[in-house]
Design a protein around this motif. Structure first.
Motif, PDB file in Angstrom:
ATOM      1  N   ALA A 381       0.837  -1.205   0.000  1.00 14.15           N
ATOM      2  CA  ALA A 381       0.000   0.000   0.000  1.00 14.15           C
ATOM      3  C   ALA A 381       0.868   1.251   0.000  1.00 14.15           C
ATOM      4  O   ALA A 381       0.553   2.244  -0.676  1.00 14.15           O
ATOM      5  CB  ALA A 381      -0.922  -0.011   1.215  1.00 14.15           C
ATOM      6  N   ASN A 382       1.970   1.213   0.720  1.00  5.18           N
ATOM      7  CA  ASN A 382       2.878   2.366   0.790  1.00  5.18           C
ATOM      8  C   ASN A 382       3.514   2.660  -0.567  1.00  5.18           C
ATOM      9  O   ASN A 382       3.689   3.829  -0.934  1.00  5.18           O
ATOM     10  CB  ASN A 382       3.951   2.110   1.850  1.00  5.18           C
ATOM     11  N   ARG A 383       3.859   1.606  -1.299  1.00  3.47           N
ATOM     12  CA  ARG A 383       4.421   1.793  -2.649  1.00  3.47           C
ATOM     13  C   ARG A 383       3.418   2.497  -3.550  1.00  3.47           C
ATOM     14  O   ARG A 383       3.760   3.396  -4.318  1.00  3.47           O
ATOM     15  CB  ARG A 383       4.824   0.444  -3.247  1.00  3.47           C
ATOM     16  N   ALA A 384       2.159   2.083  -3.450  1.00  2.00           N
ATOM     17  CA  ALA A 384       1.107   2.722  -4.255  1.00  2.00           C
ATOM     18  C   ALA A 384       0.936   4.186  -3.863  1.00  2.00           C
ATOM     19  O   ALA A 384       0.732   5.057  -4.715  1.00  2.00           O
ATOM     20  CB  ALA A 384      -0.205   1.966  -4.076  1.00  2.00           C
ATOM     21  N   LEU A 385       1.054   4.463  -2.560  1.00  2.00           N
ATOM     22  CA  LEU A 385       0.941   5.831  -2.049  1.00  2.00           C
ATOM     23  C   LEU A 385       2.070   6.706  -2.604  1.00  2.00           C
ATOM     24  O   LEU A 385       1.840   7.840  -3.043  1.00  2.00           O
ATOM     25  CB  LEU A 385       0.987   5.797  -0.524  1.00  2.00           C
ATOM     26  N   LEU A 387       3.556   6.325  -5.336  1.00  2.00           N
ATOM     27  CA  LEU A 387       3.383   6.493  -6.789  1.00  2.00           C
ATOM     28  C   LEU A 387       2.166   7.365  -7.117  1.00  2.00           C
ATOM     29  O   LEU A 387       1.761   7.467  -8.274  1.00  2.00           O
ATOM     30  CB  LEU A 387       3.217   5.120  -7.451  1.00  2.00           C
ATOM     31  N   ASN A 388       1.583   7.998  -6.081  1.00  2.00           N
ATOM     32  CA  ASN A 388       0.391   8.849  -6.250  1.00  2.00           C
ATOM     33  C   ASN A 388      -0.784   8.082  -6.860  1.00  2.00           C
ATOM     34  O   ASN A 388      -1.539   8.602  -7.693  1.00  2.00           O
ATOM     35  CB  ASN A 388       0.711  10.074  -7.118  1.00  2.00           C
ATOM     36  N   SER A 389      -0.923   6.802  -6.458  1.00  2.00           N
ATOM     37  CA  SER A 389      -1.985   5.954  -7.012  1.00  2.00           C
ATOM     38  C   SER A 389      -3.184   5.805  -6.085  1.00  2.00           C
ATOM     39  O   SER A 389      -4.119   5.073  -6.395  1.00  2.00           O
ATOM     40  CB  SER A 389      -1.422   4.555  -7.320  1.00  2.00           C
ATOM     41  N   ILE A 390      -3.159   6.486  -4.937  1.00  2.00           N
ATOM     42  CA  ILE A 390      -4.236   6.357  -3.953  1.00  2.00           C
ATOM     43  C   ILE A 390      -5.035   7.658  -3.861  1.00  2.00           C
ATOM     44  O   ILE A 390      -4.459   8.744  -3.776  1.00  2.00           O
ATOM     45  CB  ILE A 390      -3.671   6.016  -2.554  1.00  2.00           C
ATOM     46  N   SER A 391      -6.359   7.497  -3.873  1.00  3.02           N
ATOM     47  CA  SER A 391      -7.238   8.666  -3.714  1.00  3.02           C
ATOM     48  C   SER A 391      -8.235   8.413  -2.596  1.00  3.02           C
ATOM     49  O   SER A 391      -8.644   7.269  -2.354  1.00  3.02           O
ATOM     50  CB  SER A 391      -8.008   8.952  -5.008  1.00  3.02           C
ATOM     51  N   ILE A 392      -8.601   9.499  -1.927  1.00  2.00           N
ATOM     52  CA  ILE A 392      -9.709   9.462  -0.971  1.00  2.00           C
ATOM     53  C   ILE A 392     -10.763  10.420  -1.489  1.00  2.00           C
ATOM     54  O   ILE A 392     -10.485  11.602  -1.710  1.00  2.00           O
ATOM     55  CB  ILE A 392      -9.256   9.889   0.446  1.00  2.00           C
ATOM     56  N   ASN A 393     -11.956   9.876  -1.720  1.00  2.00           N
ATOM     57  CA  ASN A 393     -13.069  10.692  -2.220  1.00  2.00           C
ATOM     58  C   ASN A 393     -12.665  11.489  -3.466  1.00  2.00           C
ATOM     59  O   ASN A 393     -12.926  12.680  -3.581  1.00  2.00           O
ATOM     60  CB  ASN A 393     -13.583  11.636  -1.121  1.00  2.00           C
ATOM     61  N   LYS A 394     -11.966  10.803  -4.371  1.00  2.00           N
ATOM     62  CA  LYS A 394     -11.563  11.344  -5.676  1.00  2.00           C
ATOM     63  C   LYS A 394     -10.431  12.380  -5.591  1.00  2.00           C
ATOM     64  O   LYS A 394     -10.188  13.115  -6.534  1.00  2.00           O
ATOM     65  CB  LYS A 394     -12.766  11.973  -6.401  1.00  2.00           C
ATOM     66  N   LYS A 395      -9.754  12.435  -4.475  1.00  2.00           N
ATOM     67  CA  LYS A 395      -8.632  13.355  -4.323  1.00  2.00           C
ATOM     68  C   LYS A 395      -7.366  12.543  -4.031  1.00  2.00           C
ATOM     69  O   LYS A 395      -7.339  11.735  -3.112  1.00  2.00           O
ATOM     70  CB  LYS A 395      -8.884  14.341  -3.173  1.00  2.00           C
ATOM     71  N   ILE A 396      -6.308  12.769  -4.834  1.00  2.00           N
ATOM     72  CA  ILE A 396      -5.059  12.026  -4.664  1.00  2.00           C
ATOM     73  C   ILE A 396      -4.404  12.376  -3.336  1.00  2.00           C
ATOM     74  O   ILE A 396      -4.282  13.547  -2.971  1.00  2.00           O
ATOM     75  CB  ILE A 396      -4.093  12.315  -5.830  1.00  2.00           C
ATOM     76  N   ILE A 397      -3.992  11.348  -2.629  1.00  4.20           N
ATOM     77  CA  ILE A 397      -3.316  11.513  -1.329  1.00  4.20           C
ATOM     78  C   ILE A 397      -1.863  11.066  -1.489  1.00  4.20           C
ATOM     79  O   ILE A 397      -1.597   9.969  -1.996  1.00  4.20           O
ATOM     80  CB  ILE A 397      -4.002  10.677  -0.236  1.00  4.20           C
ATOM     81  N   LYS A 398      -0.935  11.885  -1.046  1.00  7.54           N
ATOM     82  CA  LYS A 398       0.480  11.613  -1.296  1.00  7.54           C
ATOM     83  C   LYS A 398       1.261  11.132  -0.076  1.00  7.54           C
ATOM     84  O   LYS A 398       2.443  10.809  -0.185  1.00  7.54           O
ATOM     85  CB  LYS A 398       1.143  12.870  -1.861  1.00  7.54           C
ATOM     86  N   LYS A 399       0.600  11.069   1.078  1.00 10.96           N
ATOM     87  CA  LYS A 399       1.318  10.596   2.266  1.00 10.96           C
ATOM     88  C   LYS A 399       0.358   9.876   3.209  1.00 10.96           C
ATOM     89  O   LYS A 399      -0.872   9.945   3.041  1.00 10.96           O
ATOM     90  CB  LYS A 399       2.010  11.748   2.979  1.00 10.96           C
ATOM     91  N   LEU A 416     -12.239   4.895  -1.128  1.00 17.16           N
ATOM     92  CA  LEU A 416     -10.829   4.670  -1.447  1.00 17.16           C
ATOM     93  C   LEU A 416     -10.716   4.260  -2.909  1.00 17.16           C
ATOM     94  O   LEU A 416     -11.573   3.528  -3.425  1.00 17.16           O
ATOM     95  CB  LEU A 416     -10.243   3.563  -0.565  1.00 17.16           C
ATOM     96  N   GLN A 417      -9.667   4.732  -3.558  1.00 16.89           N
ATOM     97  CA  GLN A 417      -9.437   4.369  -4.948  1.00 16.89           C
ATOM     98  C   GLN A 417      -7.965   4.067  -5.171  1.00 16.89           C
ATOM     99  O   GLN A 417      -7.086   4.802  -4.712  1.00 16.89           O
ATOM    100  CB  GLN A 417      -9.867   5.505  -5.888  1.00 16.89           C
ATOM    101  N   PHE A 418      -7.702   2.963  -5.882  1.00 17.57           N
ATOM    102  CA  PHE A 418      -6.350   2.589  -6.254  1.00 17.57           C
ATOM    103  C   PHE A 418      -6.269   2.536  -7.772  1.00 17.57           C
ATOM    104  O   PHE A 418      -6.962   1.750  -8.415  1.00 17.57           O
ATOM    105  CB  PHE A 418      -5.977   1.228  -5.653  1.00 17.57           C
ATOM    106  N   GLY A 419      -5.454   3.398  -8.365  1.00 23.35           N
ATOM    107  CA  GLY A 419      -5.360   3.461  -9.820  1.00 23.35           C
ATOM    108  C   GLY A 419      -6.659   3.967 -10.423  1.00 23.35           C
ATOM    109  O   GLY A 419      -7.390   4.738  -9.800  1.00 23.35           O
ATOM    110  N   LYS A 420      -6.965   3.494 -11.622  1.00 26.84           N
ATOM    111  CA  LYS A 420      -8.163   3.974 -12.319  1.00 26.84           C
ATOM    112  C   LYS A 420      -9.394   3.103 -12.088  1.00 26.84           C
ATOM    113  O   LYS A 420     -10.516   3.562 -12.244  1.00 26.84           O
ATOM    114  CB  LYS A 420      -7.882   4.043 -13.827  1.00 26.84           C
ATOM    115  N   LYS A 421      -9.179   1.818 -11.724  1.00 28.39           N
ATOM    116  CA  LYS A 421     -10.298   0.880 -11.753  1.00 28.39           C
ATOM    117  C   LYS A 421     -10.754   0.336 -10.403  1.00 28.39           C
ATOM    118  O   LYS A 421     -11.863  -0.167 -10.289  1.00 28.39           O
ATOM    119  CB  LYS A 421      -9.947  -0.322 -12.653  1.00 28.39           C
ATOM    120  N   PHE A 422      -9.904   0.399  -9.374  1.00 22.96           N
ATOM    121  CA  PHE A 422     -10.223  -0.299  -8.136  1.00 22.96           C
ATOM    122  C   PHE A 422     -10.769   0.658  -7.073  1.00 22.96           C
ATOM    123  O   PHE A 422     -10.079   1.611  -6.676  1.00 22.96           O
ATOM    124  CB  PHE A 422      -8.996  -1.028  -7.603  1.00 22.96           C
ATOM    125  N   PHE A 423     -11.987   0.384  -6.627  1.00 17.95           N
ATOM    126  CA  PHE A 423     -12.661   1.230  -5.643  1.00 17.95           C
ATOM    127  C   PHE A 423     -13.077   0.398  -4.430  1.00 17.95           C
ATOM    128  O   PHE A 423     -13.362  -0.795  -4.533  1.00 17.95           O
ATOM    129  CB  PHE A 423     -13.917   1.865  -6.247  1.00 17.95           C
TER     130      PHE A 423
END
Length: 429
Positions: A381-385, A387-399, A416-423
């Motif tokens: 999960a940290n690696r995805a974070l 890479l700016n691949s995590i969003s909360i409520n459609k807003k990218i979270i960087k830390k 929660l959203q990971f990439g374009k397809k996973f919610f």
């Protein structure tokens, strides 16, 4: 009568066929397809024989659906690496009831013209000695072990393939007897099944020939496989796309079809719809001009979701997809959604209930991502974070932030959203 072999062939619905079947089908013929009740739901691979049945019904043929109350006790060894798990009689009965209900719904008006039968009704009356004397005598051991379902299990006796029991070894004889019985009692001359059933079908054809002198026929269709190359099957629960909405949500079902690749979609639109050849060729032509619009995927997803889950469920998943994937639903607009829409999202996409007391204690994003099962570990999960691949409520979270009340929509939900397809949506209460 329209040539059904031509119809099924251009749609890619025939893998193998017995010579002479086309001539036989120029007259009204009784066919049968079997479903073993090894689980309480059908899956998308099961739709192909149902579709084939409807094609036969449309062209005036007679159809039998066999639900294997007897063969379900044993388990077909075809495409299996190991012996199936034994099912209790009560479980089999519940599975039979559930599968019959699904089949009746999918066949709709055609179900009244199709006869449902259970091979337990005739197998239960045959003694073991009677069966091996009257049926077993017609087949040599060499014939039996030449079947792929048996041969593969015998010659690959390692950790992956653990040989074959006598019980499973006899499966092909029991299915062969079913065809013989239906030929004798129901005047059935054609069995249809998946390509892995070819050996079982030809056993029935051989038995009919030896005991009656009559010629019978078989057709197989290609198997639909998962991304890992394995076929969809009722005994393989992981990775299956089920027809039961409690096992695969209508949203996930719809997304499966929407995400079919351009390489596969031209075949799938032929297999899984009843559109005419002319209409399909027109759709394919339009799709090839603008493949980015995913015309074929949308058309197929629409048709098949309405058929399996109904128009109302289809309209809901389209609305959900529009909210999740629509470009206009940025953080601000998404955060303003009313609770009815958020509740709809919660009911239809992967979700989790988080007690308010746990949230109040304080929970970091990485811990929540791990809890949600979007990731196998916090490090992943940290690696995805990073890479700016995590969003909360459609807003990218960087830390790795500590979640606060401002991260909750309507005092209840976090998307929660990971990439374009996973919610994944979380309800706090």
């Amino acid at each position: 009568m329209k040539n059904i072999i031509d119809e099924l062939t251009w749609r890619g619905l025939i893998k193998n066929s017995v010579p002479g079947v086309e001539k036989q089908l120029k007259k009204i013929t009784t066919i049968y397809i079997g479903f073993d009740p090894t689980y309480n739901s059908l899956h998308i691979g099961s739709l192909i024989p149902i579709i084939i049945l409807i094609h036969f019904q449309k062209m005036g043929h007679k159809s039998l659906i066999l639900i294997g109350g007897a063969t379900g006790f044993i388990g077909d060894p075809s495409e299996k690496y190991d012996q199936r798990i034994f099912l209790k009689k009560k479980t089999l009965q519940e599975n039979i009831k559930s599968i019959k209900k699904q089949l009746s719904k999918l066949l709709d008006s055609y179900s009244e013209k199709i006869e449902f039968i259970n091979n337990f009704d005739w197998i239960k009356n045959i003694s073991f000695l009677e069966f091996i004397r009257n049926i077993g005598k017609h087949f040599t051991i060499n014939y039996m072990i030449s079947k792929d379902s048996v041969k593969n299990r015998i010659k690959n006796n390692n950790k992956k393939y653990k040989g074959i029991s006598f019980m499973e070894f006899t499966y092909t004889l029991i299915q062969g007897y079913d065809f013989f019985y239906l030929n004798k009692k129901k005047n059935c001359f054609l069995q249809v099944g998946g390509s892995d059933q070819w050996g079982n079908i030809t056993t029935g054809i051989e038995l009919i020939k030896k005991k009656t002198g009559k010629k019978a026929y078989g057709i197989t269709f290609p198997l639909v496989t998962r991304t890992d190359g394995l076929k969809f099957g009722k005994s393989m629960q992981e990775g299956n796309i089920w027809l039961d909405h409690n096992k695969t949500s209508p949203y996930k079902f719809y997304q499966f079809w929407i995400n079919i690749s351009d390489i596969e979609i031209e075949n799938f639109i032929k297999i899984y719809t009843f559109f005419s050849k002319k209409k399909i060729e027109t759709l394919i032509f339009k799709h090839r001009k603008n493949p980015e619009k995913r015309l074929l995927q949308k058309k197929l997803a629409s048709e098949i979701t309405k058929w399996v889950h109904g128009k109302q469920s289809y309209e809901k998943v389209v609305k959900i997809s529009h909210i999740l994937f629509g470009k206009k639903y940025t953080n601000n607009l998404f955060s303003s959604l009313d609770e009815d829409i958020l509740s709809l999202l919660y009911d239809n996409i992967p979700h989790m209930l988080l007690p308010y007391k746990d949230f109040k204690k304080g929970i970091f994003l990485l811990d929540l991502l791990k809890k949600s099962n979007l990731f196998k570990s916090k490090s992943e999960a940290n690696r995805a974070l990073n890479l700016n691949s995590i969003s909360i409520n459609k807003k990218i979270i960087k830390k790795n932030i500590l979640l606060k009340k401002e991260n909750i929509i309507k005092k209840k939900y976090i998307l929660l959203q990971f990439g374009k397809k996973f919610f994944f949506i979380i309800k706090i209460e």
